[in-house]
Scaffold this active site. Sequence first.
Site, mmCIF file in Angstrom:
data_model
loop_
_atom_site.group_PDB
_atom_site.id
_atom_site.type_symbol
_atom_site.label_atom_id
_atom_site.label_comp_id
_atom_site.label_asym_id
_atom_site.label_seq_id
_atom_site.Cartn_x
_atom_site.Cartn_y
_atom_site.Cartn_z
ATOM 1 N N LYS A 90 2.886 -2.885 13.386
ATOM 2 C CA LYS A 90 3.670 -1.705 13.010
ATOM 3 C C LYS A 90 2.961 -0.404 13.364
ATOM 4 O O LYS A 90 3.596 0.594 13.700
ATOM 5 C CB LYS A 90 3.968 -1.731 11.501
ATOM 6 C CG LYS A 90 4.930 -2.845 11.084
ATOM 7 C CD LYS A 90 5.040 -2.950 9.572
ATOM 8 C CE LYS A 90 6.022 -4.045 9.174
ATOM 9 N NZ LYS A 90 5.968 -4.391 7.755
ATOM 10 N N SER A 110 2.442 -7.512 10.555
ATOM 11 C CA SER A 110 2.587 -6.079 10.238
ATOM 12 C C SER A 110 1.547 -5.183 10.900
ATOM 13 O O SER A 110 1.726 -3.962 10.919
ATOM 14 C CB SER A 110 2.548 -5.856 8.731
ATOM 15 O OG SER A 110 3.811 -6.103 8.195
ATOM 16 N N VAL A 126 0.829 -10.402 7.347
ATOM 17 C CA VAL A 126 0.936 -11.625 6.536
ATOM 18 C C VAL A 126 0.333 -12.865 7.195
ATOM 19 O O VAL A 126 0.239 -13.914 6.547
ATOM 20 C CB VAL A 126 2.381 -11.968 6.096
ATOM 21 C CG1 VAL A 126 2.883 -11.037 5.027
ATOM 22 C CG2 VAL A 126 3.318 -12.019 7.263
ATOM 23 N N TYR A 158 0.065 -2.128 2.257
ATOM 24 C CA TYR A 158 1.276 -2.229 1.434
ATOM 25 C C TYR A 158 1.077 -1.499 0.103
ATOM 26 O O TYR A 158 0.423 -0.460 0.071
ATOM 27 C CB TYR A 158 1.673 -3.697 1.176
ATOM 28 C CG TYR A 158 1.538 -4.624 2.353
ATOM 29 C CD1 TYR A 158 2.173 -4.351 3.554
ATOM 30 C CD2 TYR A 158 0.779 -5.773 2.262
ATOM 31 C CE1 TYR A 158 2.071 -5.228 4.625
ATOM 32 C CE2 TYR A 158 0.671 -6.656 3.322
ATOM 33 C CZ TYR A 158 1.313 -6.368 4.506
ATOM 34 O OH TYR A 158 1.209 -7.231 5.546
ATOM 35 N N TYR A 187 11.802 -7.369 17.457
ATOM 36 C CA TYR A 187 10.884 -7.222 16.308
ATOM 37 C C TYR A 187 10.084 -8.501 16.074
ATOM 38 O O TYR A 187 8.881 -8.455 15.798
ATOM 39 C CB TYR A 187 11.695 -6.831 15.065
ATOM 40 C CG TYR A 187 10.872 -6.753 13.796
ATOM 41 C CD1 TYR A 187 10.074 -5.631 13.530
ATOM 42 C CD2 TYR A 187 10.883 -7.784 12.860
ATOM 43 C CE1 TYR A 187 9.313 -5.560 12.366
ATOM 44 C CE2 TYR A 187 10.130 -7.711 11.695
ATOM 45 C CZ TYR A 187 9.351 -6.603 11.454
ATOM 46 O OH TYR A 187 8.596 -6.536 10.302
#
Length: 309
Positions: free
Chosen positions: A68, A65, A263, A245, A193
């Site tokens: 992102k 992540s 993660v 998160y 992705y």
Amino acid sequence: MLCQSNDELKALVTEAKTCTKNGKVADYIPALGKANPNDLSIAIHYPDGRCVSAGDIEKRITLQSISKVISLALVLMDRGSDYVFERVGMEPTGDPFNSIAKLETMAPGKPLNPMINAGALVVTHMIKGNTIEERFQRLLSFIQEMTNDSTISYCEEVARSEFETAHLNRALCYFLKQHNILDEDVEQLMDLYTKQCAIEMNCLDLARIGVVFAMDGVDPLSCKQIMPTDVARICKTFMVTCGMYNASGEFAIKIGIPSKSGVSGGIMGAVPGRFGIGIFGPALDEKGNSIAGIKLLELLSKNYSLSMF
Ligand code: GLN
């Protein structure tokens, strides 16, 4: 006051490491399950090029992540913020990163922010290029420029492992497709992705990306403006509001450093105007953040008064 030596950092790593026993390595992407839960390493990159580090900083980790926030920066440059925020929102969700719930209850199909999986999939969809390879290469080149390391690539094993098991991310894509937010082939988007998430680097590279965000998009060593100031500002703001998160609020209060986790156990931090941080600690807490990484940032923030608030 700044952290000056590897020994100072080493003492903090030793202290933070005690909590790895309370965490668990992510294994919903099977290849990530092979990580050693006791690992913990950190690098700090100052704008003048000095680095301090502790732990096995040569170990390579996949961004997951953390990617992102980098894909968001690229897409903001590709498309401009009006285009991007017509398709993905700016608000935290309070839900886990892979939740589908608010996609149905909020503005149908428009993900609430780019740091949750649904939003990140829309962002990846917006990366410009004619083919998946070209789009991936553009993202990779951007990362290579930020880290000043043209050897950075992705881990095929992790990408394949996620591609084969990404049922929930596929479900998110189909939901978004139903609402006309996505209009590309889901398998193609999953290919892009999962490669994006599997881009691999060590803590030093991660800290170097952090320093570019910290210095408002300028690589302090080459003095090159890698991304516009307002793009770096938007990214850092998302790191504060959604970067950890559904633990972002507590993290802002206790630590106060714009950060993005993944993660795989990585955390990239950007202390505004001061330095970048890269952490790797694969044992995760129940929200999917590196448990010892958070502890380490808490110790750092307290000892060196790093909270931006
Ligand atoms: N590749 C991961 C996924 O989509 C990234 C999630 C994360 O790091 N939180 O599930």
